[in-house]
Design an enzyme around this catalytic site. Structure first.
Site, PDB file in Angstrom:
ATOM      1  N   GLU A 165       0.674  -1.342   0.082  1.00 13.24           N
ATOM      2  CA  GLU A 165      -0.053   0.032  -0.028  1.00 13.24           C
ATOM      3  C   GLU A 165       0.879   1.297  -0.074  1.00 13.24           C
ATOM      4  O   GLU A 165       2.020   1.243   0.657  1.00 13.24           O
ATOM      5  CB  GLU A 165      -0.848   0.002   1.261  1.00 13.24           C
ATOM      6  CG  GLU A 165      -1.768   1.309   1.446  1.00 13.24           C
ATOM      7  CD  GLU A 165      -2.582   1.050   2.601  1.00 13.24           C
ATOM      8  OE1 GLU A 165      -2.872   2.063   3.169  1.00 13.24           O
ATOM      9  OE2 GLU A 165      -2.784   0.224   3.226  1.00 13.24           O
ATOM     10  N   GLU A 170      -2.756  11.341   3.443  1.00 18.99           N
ATOM     11  CA  GLU A 170      -3.598  11.045   4.541  1.00 18.99           C
ATOM     12  C   GLU A 170      -3.665  12.325   5.240  1.00 18.99           C
ATOM     13  O   GLU A 170      -2.771  12.824   5.767  1.00 18.99           O
ATOM     14  CB  GLU A 170      -3.473   9.846   5.293  1.00 18.99           C
ATOM     15  CG  GLU A 170      -3.823   8.447   4.508  1.00 18.99           C
ATOM     16  CD  GLU A 170      -3.585   7.394   5.477  1.00 18.99           C
ATOM     17  OE1 GLU A 170      -4.660   6.740   5.504  1.00 18.99           O
ATOM     18  OE2 GLU A 170      -2.584   7.218   5.831  1.00 18.99           O
TER      19      GLU A 170
END
Length: 417
Positions: A165, A170
């Site tokens: 990932e 974020e």
């Protein structure tokens, strides 16, 4: 510093298992204003682009994106991801708007009971995967306790965390000025993910304006930036002997979560609705397909080169025999930068005088790092209105590059890619 991240459930498991923007801006500076030619095209090939043009209220382009539905128990998120254009729609002004609402119009059920919020999550699985390149999104993120917007990628086929990932951006609402970039893989997933944060200066909040979040991804290397400012690079050397799982195809994901282990739940201070507004998403790669960039060739067929492949700020940029090393692999960004070794081609001290040398420097979004490739094969710094130039018209190895008034001479002509 890295923040703890928890496992995200792949909401459409079957679908998920299935499967630099661009060239430099062209303009005038010693050349006629015309579209960039083959040189710029060779430097960066657009492999994915969505500028979200369309009528207000329309759903996203189904040939590029699929919409996931459901809740996410693994992160203890509070939202239910809805289908179609209920929580993800175009605004008619070239944006995608992902909206988180405090509502439950269809009696959706979540892991904790009746859902309290709705939102949206999109991915490109089965429609587009990238392997290396410049991956970016220009977005305005939401604000408020419990908000968790993300722009990220999963490796294929999905077998998290072994498949990998890459979190490009974020943000958790209790940190309005900071975003995070992280990698997850076998033995370094969840709270053990490896990454870093980037904080805006002066207490600015990311929710107040659009910002561009990107990674430059090459074999055995991922570099993160915000608005062209590089803030971390990760390589296999960072993994302590654990497996690097990022030399294969990944697909893109955009989502706006509400609540969860990391951001915590919304509270009385959180206003709804909240929106993640996306101006564009793009993936560009070098013509070689490696994403590691291409050569810039000039006088006597020699290459633009970072002296001794040194990544220190102020390292000279010079002419040298082409050798295919990373010191000669340059990528171009949609922001007008020219990059190698995770840093930018920079005019020393932002100078505009003839003879001002160029160097490698941390990308900072300044005019000293903006470049234009013209159809006449000039590489121009618009602030100075001067061309990238080989000092003294010398083709000797190690000749320093500089800016100079555009003359049309051979020492100012470049083939990019």
């Amino acid at each position: 510093m890295a923040r703890p991240l928890l496992l995200r459930r792949c909401l459409l498991a079957a679908a998920l298992s299935a499967g630099l923007a661009a060239s430099l801006v062209t303009g005038t500076a010693g050349a006629q204003p015309e579209a960039a030619g083959a040189a710029a095209d060779a430097a960066a090939a657009v492999t994915f682009s969505d500028t979200f043009d369309g009528p207000a209220g329309a759903a996203v382009d189904a040939s590029k994106w699929q919409i996931e539905t459901g809740d996410n128990v693994n992160n203890h998120e509070r939202q239910y991801y809805t289908s179609g254009n209920k929580n993800a729609a175009l605004d008619g002004q070239g944006h995608l708007v992902i909206t988180a609402r405090k509502e439950n119009p269809a009696n959706y059920q979540c892991w904790y009971g009746t859902c309290q919020y709705t939102s949206a999550r999109l991915n490109t699985s089965g429609k587009f995967t990238a392997q290396y390149g410049h991956v970016e999104a220009r977005m305005k993120i939401p604000r408020g306790q419990g908000m968790w917007p993300a722009f990220w990628m999963l490796g294929t086929p999905v077998n998290w965390p072994d498949s990998g990932e890459i979190d490009i951006m974020e943000n958790v609402g209790f940190e309005p000025s900071t975003v995070h970039g992280t990698i997850h893989g076998p033995g370094y997933s969840g709270s053990g993910g490896i990454g870093a944060g980037y904080t805006l200066p002066g207490g600015q909040a990311f929710a107040d304006a659009f910002h561009t979040f990107a990674v430059d991804w090459a074999p055995d290397s991922i570099t993160w930036s915000v608005d062209g400012n590089v803030y971390q690079t990760r390589t296999p050397a960072d993994l302590g002997g654990r497996q690097w799982v990022f030399n294969k195809p990944f697909f893109l994901i955009l989502n706006l979560a509400v609540g969860g282990y990391w951001p915590g739940d919304p509270d009385g201070s959180t206003a709804f609705p909240q929106t993640l507004v996306v101006d564009h998403v793009s993936v560009t790669t070098s013509d070689s397909g490696t994403g590691g960039g291409g050569a810039i060739r000039g006088l006597a067929g020699k290459c633009v080169d970072v002296a001794a492949a040194n990544t220190a700020n102020g390292t000279p940029v010079q002419l040298y025999d082409c050798n295919g090393t990373a010191a000669q692999r340059w990528t171009v960004g949609s922001d007008g930068t020219i990059r190698a070794l995770g840093k930018c081609l920079d005019v020393d001290a932002g100078g505009t005088a003839d003879g001002t040398v160029v160097q490698l420097w941390d990308c900072n979004g300044s005019a000293a790092q903006r470049w234009v490739v013209t159809a006449a094969r000039d590489i121009v710094n618009p602030q100075a209105d001067k061309c990238l130039d080989v000092t003294g018209n010398s083709s000797a190895n190690g000749t320093r590059l500089q800016i100079w008034t555009c003359t049309g001479g051979a020492n100012q002509k470049w083939t990019v890619g």
